[in-house]
Design a protein around this motif. Structure first.
Motif, PDB file in Angstrom:
ATOM      1  N   ALA B  83       0.811  -1.219   0.000  1.00  0.00           N
ATOM      2  CA  ALA B  83       0.000   0.000   0.000  1.00  0.00           C
ATOM      3  C   ALA B  83       0.841   1.265   0.000  1.00  0.00           C
ATOM      4  CB  ALA B  83      -0.976   0.001   1.189  1.00  0.00           C
ATOM      5  N   PHE B  85       2.133   4.890  -1.431  1.00  0.00           N
ATOM      6  CA  PHE B  85       1.397   5.979  -2.077  1.00  0.00           C
ATOM      7  C   PHE B  85       1.948   6.153  -3.492  1.00  0.00           C
ATOM      8  CE2 PHE B  85       1.746   7.371   2.528  1.00  0.00           C
ATOM      9  CZ  PHE B  85       0.591   6.701   2.896  1.00  0.00           C
ATOM     10  N   PRO B  86       1.151   5.825  -4.519  1.00  0.00           N
ATOM     11  CA  PRO B  86       1.698   5.740  -5.877  1.00  0.00           C
ATOM     12  C   PRO B  86       2.130   7.084  -6.456  1.00  0.00           C
ATOM     13  CG  PRO B  86      -0.679   5.473  -5.911  1.00  0.00           C
ATOM     14  CD  PRO B  86      -0.279   5.496  -4.476  1.00  0.00           C
ATOM     15  N   HIS B  87       1.583   8.181  -5.914  1.00  0.00           N
ATOM     16  CA  HIS B  87       1.885   9.483  -6.510  1.00  0.00           C
ATOM     17  C   HIS B  87       3.054  10.179  -5.827  1.00  0.00           C
ATOM     18  CE1 HIS B  87      -0.623  10.053  -3.066  1.00  0.00           C
ATOM     19  NE2 HIS B  87      -0.479  11.341  -3.089  1.00  0.00           N
ATOM     20  N   LEU B  88       3.695   9.491  -4.865  1.00  0.00           N
ATOM     21  CA  LEU B  88       4.804  10.113  -4.141  1.00  0.00           C
ATOM     22  C   LEU B  88       6.097   9.339  -4.375  1.00  0.00           C
ATOM     23  CD1 LEU B  88       3.093  10.805  -0.689  1.00  0.00           C
ATOM     24  CD2 LEU B  88       3.373  12.369  -2.591  1.00  0.00           C
ATOM     25  N   SER B  89       7.219  10.034  -4.211  1.00  0.00           N
ATOM     26  CA  SER B  89       8.514   9.379  -4.333  1.00  0.00           C
ATOM     27  C   SER B  89       8.766   8.537  -3.084  1.00  0.00           C
ATOM     28  CB  SER B  89       9.607  10.423  -4.474  1.00  0.00           C
ATOM     29  OG  SER B  89       9.748  11.113  -3.253  1.00  0.00           O
ATOM     30  N   ASP B  92       9.227  10.742  -0.050  1.00  0.00           N
ATOM     31  CA  ASP B  92       7.968  11.343   0.404  1.00  0.00           C
ATOM     32  C   ASP B  92       7.052  10.302   1.037  1.00  0.00           C
ATOM     33  OD1 ASP B  92       8.710  13.850  -0.317  1.00  0.00           O
ATOM     34  OD2 ASP B  92       7.769  13.789  -2.288  1.00  0.00           O
ATOM     35  N   PHE B  96       5.974  10.742   4.935  1.00  0.00           N
ATOM     36  CA  PHE B  96       4.552  11.096   5.033  1.00  0.00           C
ATOM     37  C   PHE B  96       4.034  11.138   6.480  1.00  0.00           C
ATOM     38  CE2 PHE B  96      -0.011  10.453   4.682  1.00  0.00           C
ATOM     39  CZ  PHE B  96      -0.320  11.419   3.754  1.00  0.00           C
ATOM     40  N   ALA B 130      14.834   9.160  -4.270  1.00  0.00           N
ATOM     41  CA  ALA B 130      14.233  10.034  -5.271  1.00  0.00           C
ATOM     42  C   ALA B 130      13.343   9.282  -6.243  1.00  0.00           C
ATOM     43  CB  ALA B 130      15.328  10.748  -6.055  1.00  0.00           C
ATOM     44  N   ARG B 131      13.380   7.973  -6.197  1.00  0.00           N
ATOM     45  CA  ARG B 131      12.630   7.184  -7.172  1.00  0.00           C
ATOM     46  C   ARG B 131      11.134   7.166  -6.860  1.00  0.00           C
ATOM     47  NH1 ARG B 131      15.575   1.757  -8.650  1.00  0.00           N
ATOM     48  NH2 ARG B 131      17.189   3.245  -9.236  1.00  0.00           N
ATOM     49  N   MET B 132      10.319   7.018  -7.925  1.00  0.00           N
ATOM     50  CA  MET B 132       8.883   6.842  -7.706  1.00  0.00           C
ATOM     51  C   MET B 132       8.628   5.370  -7.361  1.00  0.00           C
ATOM     52  SD  MET B 132       7.581   9.812  -8.069  1.00  0.00           S
ATOM     53  CE  MET B 132       5.812   9.604  -8.178  1.00  0.00           C
ATOM     54  N   GLN B 135       8.682   2.339  -9.741  1.00  0.00           N
ATOM     55  CA  GLN B 135       9.959   1.941 -10.298  1.00  0.00           C
ATOM     56  C   GLN B 135      10.676   0.910  -9.427  1.00  0.00           C
ATOM     57  OE1 GLN B 135       9.058   4.147 -12.444  1.00  0.00           O
ATOM     58  NE2 GLN B 135      10.295   3.022 -13.914  1.00  0.00           N
ATOM     59  N   ARG B 148       8.701   3.214   6.006  1.00  0.00           N
ATOM     60  CA  ARG B 148       7.663   4.218   6.191  1.00  0.00           C
ATOM     61  C   ARG B 148       7.005   4.069   7.558  1.00  0.00           C
ATOM     62  NH1 ARG B 148       2.604   3.892   2.165  1.00  0.00           N
ATOM     63  NH2 ARG B 148       2.196   2.067   3.424  1.00  0.00           N
TER      64      ARG B 148
END
Lengths: 285, 367
Positions: B83, B85-89, B92, B96, B130-132, B135, B148
């Motif tokens: 789970a 967060f797909p829109h964050l690096s 991040d 979070f 820095a990666r999404m 990736q 996290r």
């Protein structure tokens, strides 16, 4: 082989005809909008190519026997109304779809209640609203009674779009955020909303375009200050000049501009992600 | 530190967790083993505050947190599918919780950056910040998910089948890694799994759950050698379980009968560990104190360090015999060959009609 070739030609012809039917009215309108003015009428042949009717619409043409289109204020009203409708319907639609993620008691009934707004014929709804407004002494205005009906009409569309988006949405990311100590409201802003944003854009687009050229509901409830579709309809009653076509081309260009903005916004997040990872590829295991 | 008392939860009438009680200590690695549908995920969600219990109390350091929402509990929860967060690096994602939590958020970005880096170092992803998340490989996602959660310094970290989606090779590496990370932080881990080997290898204490009920909680050694219940013996997947009855000091199962290790009555099940039994050679006779039964050979499985022989008993059930190759060479049998299986009678575990362990055999090595 032979069959495949025929099929290809057949499908190609079909597609070409389909596209012709789709765009021919617009092309004809586009050509006629460049008719010579003010004598040239809305028919072929083109006497002489000119941009007279565009100048006429924009108010640059010298005064002539053709009255200017009464659309300046109507256009402003329509856009204001569409933007307001878009905001209210999208917010309501998103919140309602969010509520439907949990199967609350009576959710089936509420679903049909919401969707009813787009199922009931617009003429009936407009007429009914006009009667109710008169009964209660409420003045009929584009920003009052008509606005309410626009929301009633576009809210189900926004709701259905968001319902589909939430259907594919994986709620476990929200639970992950809560477990990290982040309260639900902030989780919605920081996690849920960015993920569903493309859906919200689609809902906004739906609500805006539906409201922008809405006719029957506005006709009965808009009062004396008319919106753009009704103003155009009003000019038909007198005489049709190519200035209407020039205006049609302009609004279509405006719509395409709006769609382009939508497309750009949609691609922005994808591109942002791509920029971030470029240059980092080589270190992947 | 964390006490759970009489926790129950049912979903539209179907019991998921049934009167579950447990005391969780500081700085320990708990594993929770249960078959799918045993209510283990529901239990974890109840503890995390993602579901509300029908009854029962959860206390954390003496404070009742039963009705506290998830974001006020200070418990970590690592989900099965990560789970992220797909829109964050990656950074991040890890930052979070620190940035946006309701209690004591970290507003100094320099502190956030330092702690994110420490956390990524801890899980071995130093350069991937820095990666999404799209990736990343499965194992890397798993580590980001862990980082996290750990960066927020939870009191107890709940892990829902954290290794379930990894391939075997990676799973073995993460097993060691998880224990190392836990020891480094001194945080309590509660690791839910459906894999008995994982539960036995990783836990300081191991909980066995079935149908929402706690069957046994003890050191993995104890659970493995003396399962408190016939269901526990079944889930550990190391015992042949024979059904039968006690008669005149013997356990009767079909056409076979074995001497009981200790006098007992009203028996229902008899369990013998895979590696306690062996197949007699043709010219060999069983010794006095052993229990024997005949079975037909079906197949064998060579696993490098050991061989599993699978046999069929006269009642149609299978019987497994595991022999370690460090002690003897593999033997080749013909299909359907009649064999005699023997084991030391005192190795048998006895279970009564309600499924509970009656006698505990003294701990013996294999062979």
């Amino acid at each position: 082989m032979q069959d495949a070739k025929f099929l290809k030609i057949g499908l190609g012809t079909y597609t070409a005809l389909f596209i012709a039917f789709l765009y021919a009215p617009f092309v004809v309108m586009g050509i006629l909008s460049f008719q010579q003015g003010p004598e040239g009428g809305p028919q072929f042949p083109i006497i002489e190519w000119s941009t007279y009717w565009y100048q006429h619409v924009l108010g640059f043409a010298p005064p002539s026997r053709v009255a200017p289109l009464p659309i300046g204020e109507a256009l402003a009203r329509s856009i204001t109304l569409a933007v307001a409708t878009m905001i209210v319907s999208t917010v309501l639609g998103t919140l309602t779809a969010q509520a439907f993620r949990r199967h609350f008691k009576g959710s089936g009934f509420v679903f049909y209640l919401v969707v009813l707004g787009m199922m009931v014929p617009g003429v009936l709804l407009g007429l009914g609203m006009a009667l109710v407004a008169d009964q209660f002494g409420i003045p009929r205005t584009w920003w009052g009674t008509a606005f309410v009906l626009h929301v009633v009409y576009t809210y189900p569309f926004a709701f259905l779009v968001m319902l589909a988006i939430f259907n594919r949405f994986d709620g476990s990311v929200e639970e992950a955020a809560w477990a990290l100590g982040v309260p639900p409201g902030r989780t919605f802003r920081k996690i849920t909303f960015p993920i569903i944003f493309p859906g919200v854009l689609s809902a906004m687009l739906f609500a805006f375009t539906l409201s922008y050229d809405e006719f029957p509901r506005t006709l009965f409830t808009g009062g004396s200050e008319v919106t753009m579709p009704i103003a155009i309809y009003g000019t038909f009653a007198v005489e049709i000049h190519p200035n209407l076509f020039a205006f049609g081309v302009l609004t279509t260009v405006f719509s395409f501009a709006l769609l382009t903005v939508y497309g750009l916004l949609m691609m922005a997040s994808v591109r942002r992600a791509k920029v971030r990872i470029s240059g980092l590829q080589e270190e992947i295991e | 530190m964390m006490e759970v008392q009489g926790l129950s939860k049912a979903f539209s009438g179907a019991t998921a967790v049934d009167n579950f009680s447990l005391t969780i200590g500081q700085d320990e690695y708990l594993t929770l083993l249960g078959p799918s549908g045993s209510g283990k995920s529901t239990l974890l969600r109840l503890l995390a505050g993602l579901e509300a219990p029908d009854s029962g109390v959860i206390r954390l350091n003496g404070e009742d947190i039963t009705s506290l929402p998830a974001h006020m509990r200070h418990l970590g929860f690592v989900q099965q599918k990560y789970a992220l967060f797909p829109h964050l690096s990656v950074s991040d994602n890890v930052a979070f919780g620190l940035r946006f939590r309701a209690v004591d958020p970290v507003t100094d970005e320099a502190v956030v950056a330092r702690r994110v880096k420490e956390s990524l170092d801890l899980v071995g992803l130093t350069d991937l910040g820095a990666r999404m998340v799209g990736q990343l490989s499965g194992g890397q996602k798993q580590r980001v998910s862990l980082a996290r959660t750990l960066v927020t310094e939870p009191k107890v970290c709940l892990l829902d089948e954290p290794l379930g989606a990894l391939d075997a090779n990676l799973r073995e590496r993460m097993t060691v890694e998880l224990q190392k990370i836990r020891r480094a932080l001194g945080v309590t881990f509660m690791h839910v799994t459906g894999n008995e080997a994982e539960a036995i290898a990783m836990g300081d204490r191991m909980i066995v759950l079935d149908h929402g009920k706690l069957l046994q909680v003890a050191h993995p050694d104890v659970v493995f050698l003396t399962p408190a219940n016939v269901s526990v013996a079944r889930y550990i997947n190391a015992y042949n379980i024979l059904e039968g009855r006690s008669e005149d000091g013997r356990f009767v199962c079909g056409d076979a009968a074995f001497p009981l290790p200790a006098p007992a009555q009203d028996l229902r099940h008899y369990a013998i560990r895979f590696d306690s039994a062996r197949i007699l050679a043709e010219d060999e006779t069983a010794s006095e104190d052993s229990a024997c039964m005949t079975a037909r050979f079906i197949a064998s499985e060579f696993l490098g360090s050991q061989v599993t022989y699978i046999l069929r008993r006269s009642d149609g059930r299978t019987f497994e015999v595991v022999r370690h190759l460090s002690r003897e060479d593999p033997v080749v049998y013909d299909r359907d060959q009649q064999c005699t299986i023997c084991w030391n009678a005192s190795d048998g575990l006895l279970f009564d009609a309600s499924g509970n362990l009656v006698s505990a055999a003294p701990v013996r090595g294999a062979a």
